[in-house]
Enzyme design. Sequence first.
Site, PDB file in Angstrom:
ATOM      1  N   THR A  46       0.826  -1.211   0.000  1.00  0.00           N
ATOM      2  CA  THR A  46       0.000   0.000   0.000  1.00  0.00           C
ATOM      3  C   THR A  46       0.859   1.258   0.000  1.00  0.00           C
ATOM      4  OG1 THR A  46      -1.729  -1.158   1.220  1.00  0.00           O
ATOM      5  CG2 THR A  46      -1.815   1.233   1.246  1.00  0.00           C
ATOM      6  N   THR A  47       1.930   1.241   0.799  1.00  0.00           N
ATOM      7  CA  THR A  47       2.810   2.404   0.902  1.00  0.00           C
ATOM      8  C   THR A  47       3.502   2.709  -0.421  1.00  0.00           C
ATOM      9  OG1 THR A  47       3.148   1.926   3.238  1.00  0.00           O
ATOM     10  CG2 THR A  47       4.774   3.342   2.210  1.00  0.00           C
ATOM     11  N   TYR A 109     -13.484  -2.860  -0.875  1.00  0.00           N
ATOM     12  CA  TYR A 109     -14.707  -2.337  -1.509  1.00  0.00           C
ATOM     13  C   TYR A 109     -15.826  -3.370  -1.614  1.00  0.00           C
ATOM     14  CZ  TYR A 109     -17.716   0.508  -4.472  1.00  0.00           C
ATOM     15  OH  TYR A 109     -18.764   1.231  -4.944  1.00  0.00           O
ATOM     16  N   TYR A 135      -2.858 -10.118   4.500  1.00  0.00           N
ATOM     17  CA  TYR A 135      -2.713  -8.727   4.958  1.00  0.00           C
ATOM     18  C   TYR A 135      -4.093  -8.226   5.330  1.00  0.00           C
ATOM     19  CZ  TYR A 135      -1.516  -3.689   4.762  1.00  0.00           C
ATOM     20  OH  TYR A 135      -1.335  -2.350   5.053  1.00  0.00           O
ATOM     21  N   ARG A 140      -8.605   0.236   5.447  1.00  0.00           N
ATOM     22  CA  ARG A 140      -8.562   0.486   4.003  1.00  0.00           C
ATOM     23  C   ARG A 140      -9.541  -0.388   3.220  1.00  0.00           C
ATOM     24  NH1 ARG A 140      -4.428   3.563   1.899  1.00  0.00           N
ATOM     25  NH2 ARG A 140      -2.730   4.133   3.316  1.00  0.00           N
ATOM     26  N   LYS A 164       0.128 -10.135   8.012  1.00  0.00           N
ATOM     27  CA  LYS A 164       0.413  -8.756   8.414  1.00  0.00           C
ATOM     28  C   LYS A 164      -0.895  -8.217   8.981  1.00  0.00           C
ATOM     29  CE  LYS A 164       1.657  -4.169   6.661  1.00  0.00           C
ATOM     30  NZ  LYS A 164       1.931  -3.321   5.467  1.00  0.00           N
ATOM     31  N   ILE A 206       5.996  -4.975   9.534  1.00  0.00           N
ATOM     32  CA  ILE A 206       6.183  -4.444   8.174  1.00  0.00           C
ATOM     33  C   ILE A 206       5.840  -2.971   8.280  1.00  0.00           C
ATOM     34  CG2 ILE A 206       5.402  -4.472   5.783  1.00  0.00           C
ATOM     35  CD1 ILE A 206       5.001  -7.480   6.041  1.00  0.00           C
TER      36      ILE A 206
END
Length: 293
Positions: A46-47, A109, A135, A140, A164, A206
Site C-alpha cells: 500500500t505504501t 470495496y 494482509y 482500508r 500482516k 512491516i
Amino acid sequence: MNKFHGTGVALVTPFNADGTVDYIGLKNLINYQIDGKVEYLVSLGTTGEASTLSKEEKKKIWEFTAEVNNGRLPLIAGIGGNDTAEVSKSIKTFEINGYDAILSASPYYNKPTQEGIYQHYKAISESSAMPVFLYNVPGRTASNVSPETTCRLASDFKNIIGTKEASGNFDQFNQIMRDKPADFLLISGDDPVALPMISLGAVGVISVIGNALPKQLSDMIRLALKGDFAAAQPLHLSLIEFTRLMFNEGNPAGAKAALKYLDICSDHVRLPLVSVSDALRKAIIAETNKIIS
C-alpha cells in the site's frame, strides 16, 4: 521462516516531478534500507502507491528492485486486489526471480463475507509458487479478516505462512496467537503497536516509518525480539511523535516528506494523494532532526 523475523519495510515508490517513476530515488532508498540493517523489503505494498501504477510500471519496479537488492535481503512482492481471478492471474504470471514471498491484502470495496475472504485466499494459495502472507487492514478494505478465518487459512494451506495484521485489535491478536499453527507468523502492520504485539508473540513489523528511520526502528525491534523490553521501550517512545506525524495527512506523503529532507528521494505522490502541508513538513523535519541528531 526466520528471514521474515524483524523489520520489513514497505517501500515507497519515488516519483519525478512529471509523475514518472524515479528509479534513481528507488535505488537510493533500497540501499538506504540495507545500510540501516532492516531484515527484509516489501515492494509495492500500500505504501508503494501500487493502486496508481500500471501493470507495466509494476513489472519494471519489481525487476529493478530485485536487481538493485541483488540478493542482499529477502524480498516480498505486494500483489492484491478485489478481483480474485485477476489477482490469481497476476500471481501465476509473476516472475519470481529475486523474490521470496507474496503479500496480498484482503479484498477492498466488495466487503466479502468471511467465507468469501477464505475462498479468495484459497485461490491465491493455489496460484502461488511462493509463500503467501495475508494482509488484514480493515481501515482500508472496509472488512476484517477474523481470527477464525486467519487461523483456518493458516491450517488449511501450508504456503500461507503468516499475516500482516493492521486491525489494531488486541483481542484479535490474542486469538490469532492462541489458535494459529506454531509456525504461522504474526507480523505487526502498524508501527505504533509493533512493540506490544511482539510481547504477545509477533515476530516483527512491516513498517512505514522504516522508510525514513530504518536503523532506529530495526534496532528497537531487534531488542524487543530478544526480550529486552527495558532497552526497547525508550526507543519505542522516542519514535511515537515521528510516527504520528507520518500519518497525520496520509501515507506515504509523510514518509516521502522525511525522505526528501534526508536527500534519499523526492516527495512527489500521485493523485488522489497530495504532498504534506508546509506546517506538517516543518514538524516532520524538526522531529527527524531530533531523532537522528
